[in-house]
Scaffold this motif. Structure first.
Motif, mmCIF file in Angstrom:
data_model
loop_
_atom_site.group_PDB
_atom_site.id
_atom_site.type_symbol
_atom_site.label_atom_id
_atom_site.label_comp_id
_atom_site.label_asym_id
_atom_site.label_seq_id
_atom_site.Cartn_x
_atom_site.Cartn_y
_atom_site.Cartn_z
ATOM 1 N N ALA A 148 0.848 -1.198 0.000
ATOM 2 C CA ALA A 148 0.000 0.000 0.000
ATOM 3 C C ALA A 148 0.878 1.239 0.000
ATOM 4 C CB ALA A 148 -0.910 -0.010 1.223
ATOM 5 N N ILE A 149 0.524 2.235 -0.814
ATOM 6 C CA ILE A 149 1.423 3.371 -0.984
ATOM 7 C C ILE A 149 1.254 4.423 0.090
ATOM 8 C CG2 ILE A 149 1.450 2.980 -3.465
ATOM 9 C CD1 ILE A 149 -0.236 5.447 -3.843
ATOM 10 N N GLY A 150 0.189 4.326 0.898
ATOM 11 C CA GLY A 150 -0.110 5.410 1.820
ATOM 12 C C GLY A 150 0.257 5.150 3.261
ATOM 13 N N ASN A 151 -0.288 6.001 4.101
ATOM 14 C CA ASN A 151 0.029 6.044 5.517
ATOM 15 C C ASN A 151 -1.253 6.402 6.257
ATOM 16 O OD1 ASN A 151 0.979 7.272 8.103
ATOM 17 N ND2 ASN A 151 2.991 6.937 7.213
ATOM 18 N N TYR A 152 -1.471 5.811 7.430
ATOM 19 C CA TYR A 152 -2.673 6.163 8.188
ATOM 20 C C TYR A 152 -2.760 7.664 8.451
ATOM 21 C CZ TYR A 152 -2.960 1.130 9.335
ATOM 22 O OH TYR A 152 -3.041 -0.240 9.278
ATOM 23 N N ALA A 153 -1.627 8.310 8.563
ATOM 24 C CA ALA A 153 -1.619 9.757 8.838
ATOM 25 C C ALA A 153 -2.268 10.555 7.715
ATOM 26 C CB ALA A 153 -0.187 10.235 9.064
ATOM 27 N N ASP A 154 -2.381 9.957 6.532
ATOM 28 C CA ASP A 154 -3.049 10.659 5.443
ATOM 29 C C ASP A 154 -4.520 10.907 5.748
ATOM 30 O OD1 ASP A 154 -1.079 11.136 3.320
ATOM 31 O OD2 ASP A 154 -0.854 8.973 3.335
ATOM 32 N N ILE A 155 -5.106 10.094 6.612
ATOM 33 C CA ILE A 155 -6.487 10.317 7.031
ATOM 34 C C ILE A 155 -6.604 11.620 7.818
ATOM 35 C CG2 ILE A 155 -8.313 9.424 8.552
ATOM 36 C CD1 ILE A 155 -7.289 6.596 7.845
ATOM 37 N N ASP A 156 -5.553 11.954 8.561
ATOM 38 C CA ASP A 156 -5.628 13.042 9.533
ATOM 39 C C ASP A 156 -5.726 14.430 8.912
ATOM 40 O OD1 ASP A 156 -5.337 10.991 11.351
ATOM 41 O OD2 ASP A 156 -3.197 11.337 11.662
ATOM 42 N N ASP A 157 -5.349 14.575 7.634
ATOM 43 C CA ASP A 157 -5.483 15.889 6.993
ATOM 44 C C ASP A 157 -6.230 15.789 5.666
ATOM 45 O OD1 ASP A 157 -3.559 14.644 5.483
ATOM 46 O OD2 ASP A 157 -2.126 16.313 5.525
ATOM 47 N N ALA A 158 -6.998 14.719 5.498
ATOM 48 C CA ALA A 158 -7.759 14.542 4.262
ATOM 49 C C ALA A 158 -8.946 15.493 4.230
ATOM 50 C CB ALA A 158 -8.237 13.101 4.141
ATOM 51 N N ASP A 159 -9.219 16.020 3.044
ATOM 52 C CA ASP A 159 -10.435 16.817 2.840
ATOM 53 C C ASP A 159 -11.617 15.926 2.503
ATOM 54 O OD1 ASP A 159 -9.073 19.389 3.058
ATOM 55 O OD2 ASP A 159 -8.183 18.898 1.108
ATOM 56 N N VAL A 160 -11.316 14.828 1.835
ATOM 57 C CA VAL A 160 -12.339 13.865 1.428
ATOM 58 C C VAL A 160 -11.823 12.464 1.734
ATOM 59 C CG1 VAL A 160 -13.731 12.952 -0.469
ATOM 60 C CG2 VAL A 160 -13.088 15.377 -0.444
ATOM 61 N N ILE A 161 -12.644 11.655 2.384
ATOM 62 C CA ILE A 161 -12.317 10.247 2.624
ATOM 63 C C ILE A 161 -13.353 9.424 1.884
ATOM 64 C CG2 ILE A 161 -11.980 8.448 4.346
ATOM 65 C CD1 ILE A 161 -11.328 10.781 6.346
ATOM 66 N N LEU A 162 -12.895 8.772 0.823
ATOM 67 C CA LEU A 162 -13.772 8.010 -0.068
ATOM 68 C C LEU A 162 -13.566 6.526 0.214
ATOM 69 C CD1 LEU A 162 -15.709 7.822 -2.488
ATOM 70 C CD2 LEU A 162 -13.698 7.982 -3.991
ATOM 71 N N ILE A 163 -14.607 5.871 0.714
ATOM 72 C CA ILE A 163 -14.530 4.468 1.125
ATOM 73 C C ILE A 163 -15.393 3.643 0.184
ATOM 74 C CG2 ILE A 163 -14.907 2.837 3.018
ATOM 75 C CD1 ILE A 163 -14.846 5.365 4.892
ATOM 76 N N THR A 164 -14.790 2.661 -0.455
ATOM 77 C CA THR A 164 -15.538 1.823 -1.387
ATOM 78 C C THR A 164 -15.255 0.355 -1.106
ATOM 79 O OG1 THR A 164 -15.950 1.364 -3.730
ATOM 80 C CG2 THR A 164 -13.712 2.013 -3.149
ATOM 81 N N GLY A 165 -16.310 -0.443 -1.045
ATOM 82 C CA GLY A 165 -16.127 -1.868 -0.805
ATOM 83 C C GLY A 165 -15.504 -2.182 0.532
ATOM 84 N N SER A 166 -15.827 -1.415 1.540
ATOM 85 C CA SER A 166 -15.261 -1.646 2.867
ATOM 86 C C SER A 166 -16.183 -1.070 3.930
ATOM 87 C CB SER A 166 -13.876 -1.000 2.982
ATOM 88 O OG SER A 166 -13.333 -1.185 4.284
ATOM 89 N N ASN A 167 -16.234 -1.727 5.064
ATOM 90 C CA ASN A 167 -17.001 -1.261 6.216
ATOM 91 C C ASN A 167 -16.061 -1.169 7.412
ATOM 92 O OD1 ASN A 167 -18.959 -0.617 8.113
ATOM 93 N ND2 ASN A 167 -19.849 -2.679 8.184
ATOM 94 N N PRO A 168 -15.155 -0.177 7.428
ATOM 95 C CA PRO A 168 -14.151 -0.122 8.502
ATOM 96 C C PRO A 168 -14.739 0.013 9.896
ATOM 97 C CG PRO A 168 -14.085 1.876 7.144
ATOM 98 C CD PRO A 168 -14.963 0.894 6.435
ATOM 99 N N ALA A 169 -15.954 0.501 10.039
ATOM 100 C CA ALA A 169 -16.555 0.581 11.376
ATOM 101 C C ALA A 169 -16.630 -0.801 12.015
ATOM 102 C CB ALA A 169 -17.951 1.201 11.295
#
Length: 673
Positions: A148-169
């Motif tokens: 995976a190319i990213g980092n969890y920290a990318d969530i912390d300053d995202a303007d948009v979080i687009l979730i597809t095919g996943s239920n992380p809750a």
């Protein structure tokens, strides 16, 4: 007095760090606030797990030459002798091994070394084939390498979080908390969920797009075509760092935008909103998991989603990136050591002669010892067992009877008289109950090693309790069998020696961890983000677009699309979490989720049991009402008494060979009919 042991969580791929307080009264699990990935946050599964560590444990090897006979207890010496003699009696092409993303890295490495190096067969696969193979192939095709190319920290300053095919809750709860924390601190952050089911994640999002199952590629192509029409593509990035854009656009434009959106069961208003976000300069983080992976077009779904990010230059910390979530705690580590049917340690491939030569030299083997032929995948192996082509199967730390598609076919294969089935596990699972030989292994909390999580972060896993007398570690079992077969190179005194041997094979590879020390291992290989210099791992060093064939399966009025997935508090086939009353609360039984209006048309009431069926079989499940795309259903997998994979046919992606476990066509019959 108490001791505190720092270790890692044995459940999802988030990779939470744990501190286990060991006292005379038992074990208390807390979050490790020094863990860079999760900063001490925890869900309820590891907190409650300490209560069931000794439940239903195996402590003595069990053996029977014929599967219809009862098991008898035997010594470890006899068990290793029986196993080694059986391997010696068969040619390499008659052997098969099935491993797990819950094994520690060192354990998977030893299996890979024994099977591919010393036994000379690549007939080995892992349950990562069922969850991550499509994402792996897509990453290799687009970026040149797994990871995976990213980092969890990318969530912390995202303007948009687009979730597809996943239920992380439910599936990655700590990441979902992080998403919601971003929303709380920055209410302008937009959370968008694309899923046929209005999941808990969708309930807490700003927008839910309930697309028809199987129309994912149609949607991604439609979005890409519209973005291109509006001039929203990053032409500078594409020209500088990408290949294949023109062909990808031609494929995306094959179906007119309004027609494509309608085929997905969505509104132009909602898809236009997505297009506007991609055209903007907002930071978009795209998260996905099994909804994209477990499909007959899983690789195309992955690539279609990735195309959107490549087209808009979103592969960096500033503009965002696509981020594949891993299902199991060490599926990443297993792939790093090469435990899939084509792999070798350090993200090498059996088809590459230089890769084989490096491993042969490292393992002190003669040239051409490692086969260049890719081994069978697990679903092909099941077919080969039925045809009597495979006569030996060694399963470690997984329960394929309940997790493979078409359970009836799997059961038939495992019960074949000529198949010698070995199961290595800490409990007598449904698969182990069918075995010839059962090897009792140590479990989480009793062994040492490391795991790699979704963001490529490696953490140590430490023992904090003694193993039950008679259980042996997976590493010890593999080494004992190797020695009984007469092989050298398996005389390790501890896990650190195994890791030190393995890490040398990662030097100058994308998963390089060769400079790390075992005792202090806490490391994110590749840095915070891969390809920050825009130099990719492909031969051209450029990212690759791929043309995607749009698909939107036609619905049949008298059938429903069944979607499967996890529940919130259970894990896989419940061999561990099913023993914890606190985790079973409200999840004691499986269920069938349906739109209320559709149930009413069928004359079905909430709580009423119904028969769910197709050409493979039938199951009885009680009804619950929910919100889903029209003519869709949801049922959880992993419940042994009502195994939903009974109804899942064997359809595999042609590129990744991952099974389409996520969906099936079914009919509902009321018991009153």
């Amino acid at each position: 007095m108490s001791d505190v042991i720092a270790t890692g969580c044995p459940f999802c791929g988030t990779g939470c760090g744990l501190n286990v307080e060991c006292t005379d009264k038992g074990y208390k699990v807390k979050g490790d606030k020094t863990n860079p990935s999760t900063h001490g946050d925890l869900c309820f599964k590891p907190i409650q797990m300490a209560k069931a560590l000794d439940a239903n444990r195996l402590t003595t090897p069990l053996y029977r030459s014929c599967k219809t006979d009862p098991f008898r207890e035997i010594s470890w010496e006899e068990a290793i002798c029986v196993l080694a003699d059986k391997i010696k009696s068969l040619p390499p092409e008659a052997l098969y091994f099935y491993l797990s993303g819950q094994l520690l890295t060192e354990e998977s490495y030893l299996f890979t070394k024994l099977i591919k190096g010393y036994l000379g067969t690549n007939n080995v696969d892992a349950n990562s084939r069922l969850c991550m193979a499509s994402a792996v192939v897509a990453h290799k095709m687009a970026f040149g390498s797994d990871g995976a190319i990213g980092n969890y920290a990318d969530i912390d300053d995202a303007d948009v979080i687009l979730i597809t095919g996943s239920n992380p809750a439910w599936a990655h709860p700590i990441l979902h908390r992080r998403i919601m924390a971003r929303k709380k601190s920055h209410p302008e952050t937009q959370i968008i969920v694309i899923d046929p089911i209005r999941t808990e994640t969708a309930e807490k999002a700003d927008l839910w797009l309930g697309l028809r199952s199987g129309s994912d590629t149609m949607l991604y192509n439609a979005l890409l075509a519209k973005i291109h029409t509006l001039g929203g593509c990053d032409s500078d990035f594409i020209s500088r760092s990408c290949d294949g854009f023109a062909k990808a656009i031609d494929a995306a434009q094959a179906i007119p935008y309004p027609e494509a959106v309608q085929s997905c069961g969505l509104s132009i208003k909602d898809t236009d909103m997505l297009v506007d976000l991609f055209v903007s300069d907002k930071k978009i983080v795209g998260l996905w998991c099994q909804g994209l992976n477990q499909a007959v077009d899983g690789v195309m779904r992955n690539l279609g989603f990735i195309n959107l990010f490549l087209a808009t230059g979103r592969v960096n910390a500033q503009k965002g990136l696509p981020f594949s979530l891993t299902g199991q705690p060490n599926a990443m580590g297993g792939r790093e050591v090469g435990y899939l049917s084509n792999g070798l340690p350090g993200y090498r491939d059996v088809r590459n002669p230089q890769d084989r030569e490096v491993c042969e030299h490292h393992w002190n083997l003669s040239s051409d010892t490692i086969s260049s032929e890719v081994g069978m995948t697990i679903t092909d192996a099941i077919e080969a067992i039925i045809r009597d082509e495979l006569r030996f199967l060694w399963v470690a730390c997984t329960n394929p009877l309940l997790t493979l598609p078409d359970i009836s076919k799997t059961r038939s294969a495992l019960l074949q008289n000529d198949l010698f089935l070995v199961v290595q596990d800490c409990v007598l699972s449904e698969t182990a109950a069918l075995a010839n030989l059962v090897l009792p292994s140590t479990a989480w909390g009793e062994k040492e090693g490391n795991m790699t999580n979704s963001e490529r972060f490696i953490k140590r896993v430490r023992s904090f309790k003694p193993a039950p007398h008679g259980a042996k570690s997976d590493s010890e079992i593999v080494c004992s069998v190797a020695k009984a077969l007469g092989f050298s190179g398996f005389d390790f005194t501890d896990t650190a020696e195994i890791y030190d041997e393995y890490k040398k094979l990662t030097e100058k590879r994308s998963c390089d961890q060769s400079t790390q020390e075992y005792e202090t291992l806490s490391y994110q290989w590749g840095g915070e983000r891969l390809y920050s210099d825009e130099l990719f791992s492909t031969r051209s060093r450029r990212a690759q677009f791929h043309p995607i064939l749009s698909s939107a399966p036609q619905s049949n009025e008298d059938e429903f699309v069944l979607i499967t997935g996890r529940t919130k508090k259970q894990w896989h086939t419940m061999t561990r979490t099913g023993n914890v009353p606190e985790l079973l609360k409200d999840e004691e039984e499986p269920y069938l989720l349906i739109n209320e209006v559709e149930a009413q048309k069928l004359g079905i009431k909430e709580g009423e049991p119904v028969i769910l069926s197709n050409h493979l079989g039938s199951l009885e499940l009680p009804i619950r009402f929910g919100t889903l795309a029209p003519n869709h259903l949801f049922a959880p997998f992993g419940y042994p008494k009502v195994p939903i994979n009974t109804l899942i046919p064997v359809f595999n992606d042609p590129f990744s060979f991952q099974s389409a476990l996520k969906s099936a066509r079914v009919k509902i019959t009321s018991q009153n009919d």
